[in-house]
Structures are given as structure tokens and as C-alpha cells.
Design an enzyme around this catalytic site. Structure first.
Site, short mmCIF file in Angstrom:
data_model
loop_
_atom_site.label_atom_id
_atom_site.label_comp_id
_atom_site.label_asym_id
_atom_site.label_seq_id
_atom_site.Cartn_x
_atom_site.Cartn_y
_atom_site.Cartn_z
N LYS A 20 0.82 -1.22 0.00
CA LYS A 20 0.00 0.00 0.00
C LYS A 20 0.84 1.26 0.00
O LYS A 20 2.01 1.25 0.36
CB LYS A 20 -0.97 -0.01 1.21
N ARG A 33 -3.29 -9.90 5.61
CA ARG A 33 -3.77 -9.99 4.22
C ARG A 33 -2.66 -9.47 3.32
O ARG A 33 -2.34 -8.28 3.37
CB ARG A 33 -5.05 -9.14 4.08
C1 PT1 Z 1 -7.81 -4.37 3.81
C2 PT1 Z 1 -8.13 -4.43 2.41
C3 PT1 Z 1 -9.22 -5.26 2.02
N1 PT1 Z 1 -7.45 -3.73 1.47
C4 PT1 Z 1 -9.57 -5.86 4.26
N2 PT1 Z 1 -9.91 -5.98 2.96
C5 PT1 Z 1 -7.82 -3.81 0.18
N3 PT1 Z 1 -10.28 -6.58 5.20
C6 PT1 Z 1 -8.89 -4.64 -0.21
C7 PT1 Z 1 -3.07 2.18 -1.00
O1 PT1 Z 1 -3.07 3.09 -0.17
O2 PT1 Z 1 -6.83 -3.62 4.27
N4 PT1 Z 1 -8.54 -5.08 4.68
N5 PT1 Z 1 -9.56 -5.35 0.72
C8 PT1 Z 1 -7.07 -3.01 -0.87
N6 PT1 Z 1 -7.30 -1.63 -0.70
C9 PT1 Z 1 -6.27 -0.67 -0.83
C10 PT1 Z 1 -6.33 0.49 -0.08
C11 PT1 Z 1 -5.21 -0.90 -1.67
C12 PT1 Z 1 -5.30 1.41 -0.13
C13 PT1 Z 1 -4.17 0.02 -1.75
C14 PT1 Z 1 -4.20 1.19 -0.97
O3 PT1 Z 1 -2.14 1.97 -1.81
#
Ligand code: PT1
Length: 283
Positions: A228, A262
Site C-alpha cells: 500500500k 492480508r
Molecule cells: C484491507 C483491504 C481489504 N485492502 C480488508 N480488505 C484492500 N479486510 C482490499 C493504497 O493506499 O486492508 N482489509 N480489501 C485493498 N485496498 C487498498 C487500499 C489498496 C489502499 C491500496 C491502498 O495503496
């Protein structure tokens, strides 16, 4: 079974998750690849092989998602999402020994994938869509509730908190109450601080530092930070160079008591978790 064991065993459909240990959840995105023209079968087969590789590397859960929720992503229709997710859930359930988590906010996807063998509902919107509480309750599956404000499309537009950890804890406590009222017992709930969701770098770092405060809610924590932008911004690294920062956060999260990590990089994260377990089980 002793009462202590029953506290740490979370039934997930036809499998059980032992919450005494830290688990690695492998990420399987089934959003369409516009550069691949291999057709439906070859995409499904590639997804299965990716899932299998993650299981062989030590993942005990696979998180299947048909809707991108990264910052700026747009929503997909329920039918489109179901058509992406359902075939791979059915296939993994038939071919692999792993708990299938479905990353969805869509009631129809929850109901249908539960029927096809999903073991966990992972909803970044914490069951706030119309009908989601009832759909999740009807499946009887555990749910992961995550903190987010707004929607992925606008969540990074100037997020503000007085005290991010306290506000995340209050949000999760309120969503847990709603679940219990809808017939989802607290024992079936996993909580997630939602790193990268409606948070600046400083919000993410502070929330990570004070993550232990969320243990007061009495439920296991899931942490998702893999690749992230909080790693990118802290280290000034593009997405392809965030593995080491991600492993540092995985180790920290594990030491802070997170139960599910995750991640994209399963083999590397499993080594981190096993190394920590080896030290913690020493005399
Ligand atoms: C998470 C999560 C998810 N993240 C759960 N499910 C994502 N329970 C999808 C960035 O800042 O943390 N917990 N499902 C993916 N979402 C992101 C959010 C991907 C922010 C990248 C960023 O780069």
C-alpha cells in the site's frame, strides 16, 4: 474440546480457523485484465494456479475480490461482480484445502458465494450496504468488519480525525453492535483498522502504532498493508519495491497481536510469521 480451544476456533463454513495462531491470507484479485485475451477458461485457470501457489506457500485463507477498493476505484455492478467471483470460489472450494474469504459488500455475492463454499465475508464497507447485514447473517459465516469513511472513489479527499485510533475503535464497536442486532454473534466477527482507507500517511502510522488499543474490542484483528501507499510514502518506494517495508509491518502487526495478515507476498510473510512463532514458543 476444552473451553479454551473453543474460544480460539472460528468455524468458517466447512473449515475451522485456529485463532491461537497468526494466519496469512493470500490476495486473489479477479478484476478483469484488459491486456489478457486468453478467454474465460484461461483466466479462471490462472487464478486457480495462483491460489494454489499461495496455499503451497502457507496461506490458510485466500481472499477473492471482484471489485477494486483501492483509492479512486469505481464501483462495479452486482451482476458483474458475481460473474467474476462465483466461478473461482466454486473452483477453489473443489480443488484446494483453504478457507475462501470473499472481499465483497454486495448482498447477492455474499449469499451466492456462501452457497458455493466461501468461509468468510470480508466487507470493507462493514455491511453498510442495503441488505448486507441480513445477507451476511443468513449465511451463518464469520464477517470481517473494516473501518473506512466514504467510498473508495472519494475516501482520500481530505480525511480528518481528532484521534484516529479512538475513532476507528468507536466505528468498529458501532458496526459490531449492528451485526449483533442483525443476528451475527460477536464470536463470528473479525475487525480490521482499514489501513489506506480514508487515512493520510500520519493517520495510518499512528493507527498502526496504537493498534493494540483495538484489542479492547475483544475480537481478532485482520491487518492489510501489503504494497500500500503508506509504505510507498514512508519509504519513497514505487509499488514494485514495497516488499521489505511490508514485511516489517507484517512482523510488527504479528507482534502486536494481529491474527490475520492480508498479503500479496505469501511465502515471504509466512517466513516472518513462522520465525516469530519459533521465538515466542521458546523457553
Ligand atoms: C484491507 C483491504 C481489504 N485492502 C480488508 N480488505 C484492500 N479486510 C482490499 C493504497 O493506499 O486492508 N482489509 N480489501 C485493498 N485496498 C487498498 C487500499 C489498496 C489502499 C491500496 C491502498 O495503496
Amino acid at each position: 474440546m476444552t473451553s479454551v480451544q473453543s474460544l480460539t476456533r472460528l468455524p468458517c463454513g466447512n473449515r475451522v480457523l485456529d485463532l491461537a495462531q497468526t494466519h496469512v491470507m493470500g490476495i486473489l484479485n479477479v478484476t478483469p485484465d484488459s491486456f489478457s485475451d486468453g478467454g474465460r477458461f484461461s483466466q479462471l485457470d490462472a487464478a486457480l494456479r495462483h491460489a494454489e501457489a499461495m496455499v503451497l506457500a502457507g496461506a490458510t485463507l485466500i481472499d477473492v475480490g471482484g471489485e477494486s477498493t483501492r483509492p479512486g476505484a469505481r464501483a462495479v455492478s452486482p451482476l458483474e461482480e458475481l460473474e467474476r467471483v462465483a466461478p473461482i470460489v466454486e473452483l477453489i472450494n473443489r480443488e484446494l484445502d483453504v478457507i475462501i474469504s470473499v472481499d465483497t459488500s454486495t448482498p447477492a455475492v455474499m449469499r451466492e458465494t456462501a452457497r458455493l463454499g466461501a468461509g468468510l465475508i470480508n466487507d470493507v464497507r462493514s455491511l453498510r450496504r442495503d441488505g448486507a447485514l441480513d445477507a451476511a447473517a443468513a449465511t451463518g459465516l464469520p464477517v470481517c468488519l473494516m473501518h473506512m469513511l466514504g467510498e473508495p472513489g472519494d475516501m482520500q479527499d481530505n480525511p480528518q480525525y481528532q484521534d484516529v485510533t479512538r475513532e476507528v475503535a468507536e466505528f468498529l464497536a458501532e458496526r459490531m453492535d449492528q451485526c449483533v442486532q442483525a443476528g451475527i454473534p460477536a464470536e463470528r466477527i473479525i475487525l480490521d483498522p482499514g489501513f489506506g482507507f480514508a487515512k493520510t500517511l500520519q493517520h495510518n502510522l499512528s493507527l498502526f502504532k496504537h493498534m493494540e488499543a483495538l484489542h479492547a474490542l475483544g475480537r481478532p484483528l485482520l491487518v492489510g498493508v501489503s504494497r500500500k501507499s503508506m509504505i510507498g510514502h514512508a519509504l519513497n518506494r514505487p509499488v514494485g519495491e514495497r516488499l521489505h517495508g511490508g514485511l516489517a509491518l507484517a512482523a510488527l502487526a504479528s507482534v502486536k497481536g494481529a491474527r490475520i495478515l492480508r498479503v500479496h507476498d505469501v511465502a515471504e510473510t509466512v517466513d516472518v510469521v513462522r520465525m516469530i512463532a519459533a521465538v515466542e514458543s521458546a523457553e
